[in-house]
Design a protein around this motif. Structure first.
Motif, mmCIF file in Angstrom:
data_model
loop_
_atom_site.group_PDB
_atom_site.id
_atom_site.type_symbol
_atom_site.label_atom_id
_atom_site.label_comp_id
_atom_site.label_asym_id
_atom_site.label_seq_id
_atom_site.Cartn_x
_atom_site.Cartn_y
_atom_site.Cartn_z
ATOM 1 N N MET A 112 0.720 -1.245 0.372
ATOM 2 C CA MET A 112 -0.004 0.066 0.112
ATOM 3 C C MET A 112 1.588 1.024 0.066
ATOM 4 O O MET A 112 1.914 1.341 0.573
ATOM 5 N N ASP A 113 0.504 2.521 0.012
ATOM 6 C CA ASP A 113 0.860 3.250 -0.990
ATOM 7 C C ASP A 113 0.831 4.567 0.087
ATOM 8 O O ASP A 113 0.604 6.149 -0.794
ATOM 9 N N ASN A 114 -0.165 4.990 0.382
ATOM 10 C CA ASN A 114 -1.127 6.005 0.447
ATOM 11 C C ASN A 114 -1.396 6.080 2.332
ATOM 12 O O ASN A 114 -2.520 4.470 2.889
ATOM 13 N N ARG A 115 -1.835 6.451 3.259
ATOM 14 C CA ARG A 115 -1.655 6.301 4.656
ATOM 15 C C ARG A 115 -3.993 6.126 4.541
ATOM 16 O O ARG A 115 -3.966 4.879 5.410
ATOM 17 N N ASP A 116 -4.686 5.781 3.817
ATOM 18 C CA ASP A 116 -6.026 6.010 3.741
ATOM 19 C C ASP A 116 -6.479 4.403 3.813
ATOM 20 O O ASP A 116 -7.043 3.736 4.380
ATOM 21 N N ASP A 117 -5.435 3.884 3.313
ATOM 22 C CA ASP A 117 -5.496 2.335 2.873
ATOM 23 C C ASP A 117 -4.777 1.315 3.385
ATOM 24 O O ASP A 117 -5.226 1.099 4.098
ATOM 25 N N ILE A 118 -3.839 2.620 4.070
ATOM 26 C CA ILE A 118 -3.112 1.602 5.795
ATOM 27 C C ILE A 118 -3.720 1.779 6.583
ATOM 28 O O ILE A 118 -3.740 0.238 7.332
ATOM 29 N N ARG A 119 -4.203 2.991 6.949
ATOM 30 C CA ARG A 119 -5.451 3.061 8.195
ATOM 31 C C ARG A 119 -6.859 1.895 8.303
ATOM 32 O O ARG A 119 -6.706 1.265 8.843
ATOM 33 N N ALA A 120 -7.555 1.715 6.536
ATOM 34 C CA ALA A 120 -8.036 0.757 6.088
ATOM 35 C C ALA A 120 -7.225 -0.777 6.653
ATOM 36 O O ALA A 120 -8.596 -1.317 7.469
ATOM 37 N N ALA A 121 -6.324 -0.885 6.341
ATOM 38 C CA ALA A 121 -6.047 -2.369 6.728
ATOM 39 C C ALA A 121 -5.538 -2.334 8.072
ATOM 40 O O ALA A 121 -5.530 -3.408 8.256
ATOM 41 N N TYR A 122 -4.870 -1.417 8.868
ATOM 42 C CA TYR A 122 -4.968 -1.985 10.643
ATOM 43 C C TYR A 122 -6.680 -2.106 10.784
ATOM 44 O O TYR A 122 -6.528 -3.162 11.989
ATOM 45 N N GLU A 123 -7.345 -1.641 10.523
ATOM 46 C CA GLU A 123 -8.686 -1.503 10.614
ATOM 47 C C GLU A 123 -9.565 -3.114 10.323
ATOM 48 O O GLU A 123 -9.468 -3.655 11.266
ATOM 49 N N GLY A 124 -8.924 -3.785 9.693
ATOM 50 C CA GLY A 124 -8.751 -4.963 9.017
ATOM 51 C C GLY A 124 -8.393 -5.899 10.122
ATOM 52 O O GLY A 124 -9.282 -6.595 10.444
ATOM 53 N N ILE A 125 -7.102 -5.303 10.212
ATOM 54 C CA ILE A 125 -6.153 -6.422 10.860
ATOM 55 C C ILE A 125 -6.950 -6.733 12.353
ATOM 56 O O ILE A 125 -7.447 -6.668 13.568
ATOM 57 N N PHE A 126 -6.876 -5.525 13.199
ATOM 58 C CA PHE A 126 -7.707 -4.641 14.824
ATOM 59 C C PHE A 126 -9.193 -6.407 14.450
ATOM 60 O O PHE A 126 -9.552 -6.452 15.885
ATOM 61 N N ARG A 127 -9.880 -6.030 13.364
ATOM 62 C CA ARG A 127 -11.844 -7.328 13.449
ATOM 63 C C ARG A 127 -11.085 -8.983 12.893
ATOM 64 O O ARG A 127 -11.512 -9.822 13.194
ATOM 65 N N THR A 128 -9.830 -8.878 12.730
ATOM 66 C CA THR A 128 -9.704 -10.225 12.014
ATOM 67 C C THR A 128 -8.627 -10.690 13.250
ATOM 68 O O THR A 128 -8.685 -11.818 13.213
ATOM 69 N N VAL A 129 -7.881 -10.080 14.201
ATOM 70 C CA VAL A 129 -6.374 -11.549 15.220
ATOM 71 C C VAL A 129 -6.487 -10.098 16.603
ATOM 72 O O VAL A 129 -7.101 -9.182 16.723
ATOM 73 N N THR A 130 -7.687 -10.971 17.322
ATOM 74 C CA THR A 130 -6.874 -10.848 19.654
ATOM 75 C C THR A 130 -5.278 -11.336 19.363
ATOM 76 O O THR A 130 -5.354 -12.358 19.518
#
Length: 168
Positions: free
Chosen positions: A70-88
């Motif tokens: 990824m090469d922009n902050r918005d996509d990276i933030r969305a990826a982090y949000e997906g990570i938070f909903r995928t792993v504990t």
């Protein structure tokens, strides 16, 4: 090193307003270490924006084992949000971290459980307990992260990856 629990009640901030050219070599290295520590501390659902603010305006984020770039902050933030909903995450075991004026290397093990399905190309299904070796390479400039490469080595839980890799 013992496993650590990350407490995330407030963001950790680092002054990134001073250019590298105005700092000594040791000051640059110390700041780079602080930026990466703050970045990891702030990688939570409530504080992720503070983690994102430590990226340069033009940043690249990669997870090569999952084929993600990824090469922009918005996509990276969305990826982090997906990570938070995928792993504990249950715990982290820091193994080593060191820096130069341009790079920070971080090596750790995370113990986690897969609880969702919002991480592209994650190799295990919901309900799987995991032990993940996470080796990060951060490229730094003027106190900002310009490139983060997260090498993720996934293993089903119960098989410790750390006993023979602890630094001496």
């Amino acid at each position: 090193m013992a496993g650590v629990e990350r407490e995330h009640d407030k963001a950790v901030l680092v002054d990134t307003t001073i250019a590298d050219s105005d700092l000594t070599r040791d000051e640059i290295i110390a700041r780079n270490i602080k930026v990466v520590e703050a970045h990891f501390h702030n990688e939570t659902p409530d504080l992720v924006q503070a983690a994102i603010q430590l990226y340069a305006d033009e940043v690249t984020w990669e997870a090569p084992t999952r084929g993600i770039v990824m090469d922009n902050r918005d996509d990276i933030r969305a990826a982090y949000e997906g990570i938070f909903r995928t792993v504990t995450y249950r715990s982290f075991i820091p193994l080593r971290r060191f820096a130069t004026e341009q790079f920070v290397f971080d090596d750790q093990i995370a113990h986690l459980t897969v609880v969702g399905d919002e991480m592209p190309n994650l190799p295990y299904p919901k309900g799987t307990d995991m032990s993940v070796r996470l080796a990060h390479v951060f490229e730094m400039k003027d106190g900002k992260i310009v490139r983060e490469i997260a090498y993720e080595m996934w293993r089903k839980g119960g098989r410790s990856q750390c006993s023979r890799f602890h630094p001496r």
